[in-house]
Design an enzyme around this catalytic site. Structure first.
Site, short mmCIF file in Angstrom:
data_model
loop_
_atom_site.label_atom_id
_atom_site.label_comp_id
_atom_site.label_asym_id
_atom_site.label_seq_id
_atom_site.Cartn_x
_atom_site.Cartn_y
_atom_site.Cartn_z
N GLY A 224 0.82 -1.20 0.00
CA GLY A 224 0.00 0.00 0.00
C GLY A 224 0.85 1.24 0.00
N GLU A 225 0.21 2.39 -0.23
CA GLU A 225 0.92 3.67 -0.27
C GLU A 225 0.11 4.72 0.46
OE1 GLU A 225 1.85 6.53 -3.88
OE2 GLU A 225 3.24 4.84 -3.85
N GLY A 226 0.76 5.47 1.32
CA GLY A 226 0.08 6.53 2.07
C GLY A 226 0.65 7.89 1.75
N GLY A 227 0.35 8.87 2.60
CA GLY A 227 0.79 10.22 2.34
C GLY A 227 2.27 10.45 2.54
N MET A 228 2.94 9.59 3.33
CA MET A 228 4.35 9.78 3.62
C MET A 228 5.24 8.62 3.19
SD MET A 228 4.44 11.65 7.34
CE MET A 228 6.21 11.80 7.18
N LYS B 102 8.60 -0.47 5.24
CA LYS B 102 8.01 0.85 5.04
C LYS B 102 9.11 1.79 4.57
CE LYS B 102 5.09 4.22 7.49
NZ LYS B 102 4.41 4.51 8.78
N VAL C 139 4.47 0.92 1.67
CA VAL C 139 4.75 -0.31 2.42
C VAL C 139 4.88 -1.45 1.42
CG1 VAL C 139 3.95 -1.91 4.17
CG2 VAL C 139 3.49 0.53 4.43
N ASP D 15 -1.80 9.61 18.32
CA ASP D 15 -2.51 9.61 17.03
C ASP D 15 -3.32 8.32 16.87
OD1 ASP D 15 -3.29 10.60 14.55
OD2 ASP D 15 -1.61 9.70 13.49
#
Length: 206
Positions: free
Chosen positions: A60-64, A82, A67, A177
């Site tokens: 997957g890919e996130g904002g920062m 990551k 993975v 968080d």
């Protein structure tokens, strides 16, 4: 938020079945789906990180960060890696958060906290966080599908997350968080959940 690449498919690493890109877990066994990329589409595919972890696919890919799934070069074992996004490789704040996540999570050894294995760098210098590879989905993804939980599983998820937080506090780490996206639900053989707390990037350490 996941960024959709040019191709439109994912594959289950457990059963091998292919699914559309917007699927997050395998409908058959609940395993997190991997995006199959080639080295031309993602230069990290096939790279050997730290002479130990061979990148085989993207989870997957996130904002920062992205993975990836990786195989150990000498042992029959898989891990998650990551990697900070390339556009943030010179961002001091992003690098600091990445390093803080590694330091905070590494302090805590507990069944309900993500297990950090190693901290390395890719060939282009980007920091990499090696962790256990989990099969399941984020609590946020589950909410997207079912909208609400029955009381018994909801209570059990809260209990497990509380145990993980208690262990973090005992080791001088305050998460700061906690949200559904940072609670990962590993599927047990009996059909229940095993909760893992993720993302200590903004944690406060005392």
């Amino acid at each position: 938020m996941t960024t959709e690449p040019a191709h439109q498919s994912k594959r289950c690493p457990k059963c091998g079945e292919g699914y559309p890109f917007d699927f997050r877990v395998c409908p058959k066994d609940g395993t997190a789906l991997s995006v199959e990329l080639t080295a031309q589409e993602d230069p990290l595919i096939g790279e050997l990180i730290g002479d130990t972890y061979c990148i085989t696919g993207i989870v997957g890919e996130g904002g920062m960060a992205s993975v990836y799934e990786a195989e150990h070069a000498r042992l029959p074992k898989r891990f998650a890696v990551k990697v900070l996004l390339a556009e943030l490789a010179r961002n001091a704040e992003a690098i600091g958060r990445f390093e803080r996540e590694a330091q905070a999570a590494a302090r805590i050894i507990h069944p309900h906290v993500l297990d950090v294995v190693d901290v390395l760098h890719a060939s282009d210098g980007r920091p990499c966080l090696v962790t256990e590879l989990m099969e399941g989905e984020e609590l946020g993804s589950l909410f997207d599908r079912v909208h609400k939980l029955a009381p018994i599983p909801a209570i059990e998820i809260c209990r497990q997350a509380s145990r993980g937080l208690a262990a973090a506090h005992a080791n001088g780490v305050v998460h700061r968080d906690l949200k559904p996206a940072n609670l990962f639900l590993c599927r047990r053989e009996d059909g229940g959940f095993h909760v893992k707390i993720l993302d200590f990037g903004v944690a406060k350490m005392t």
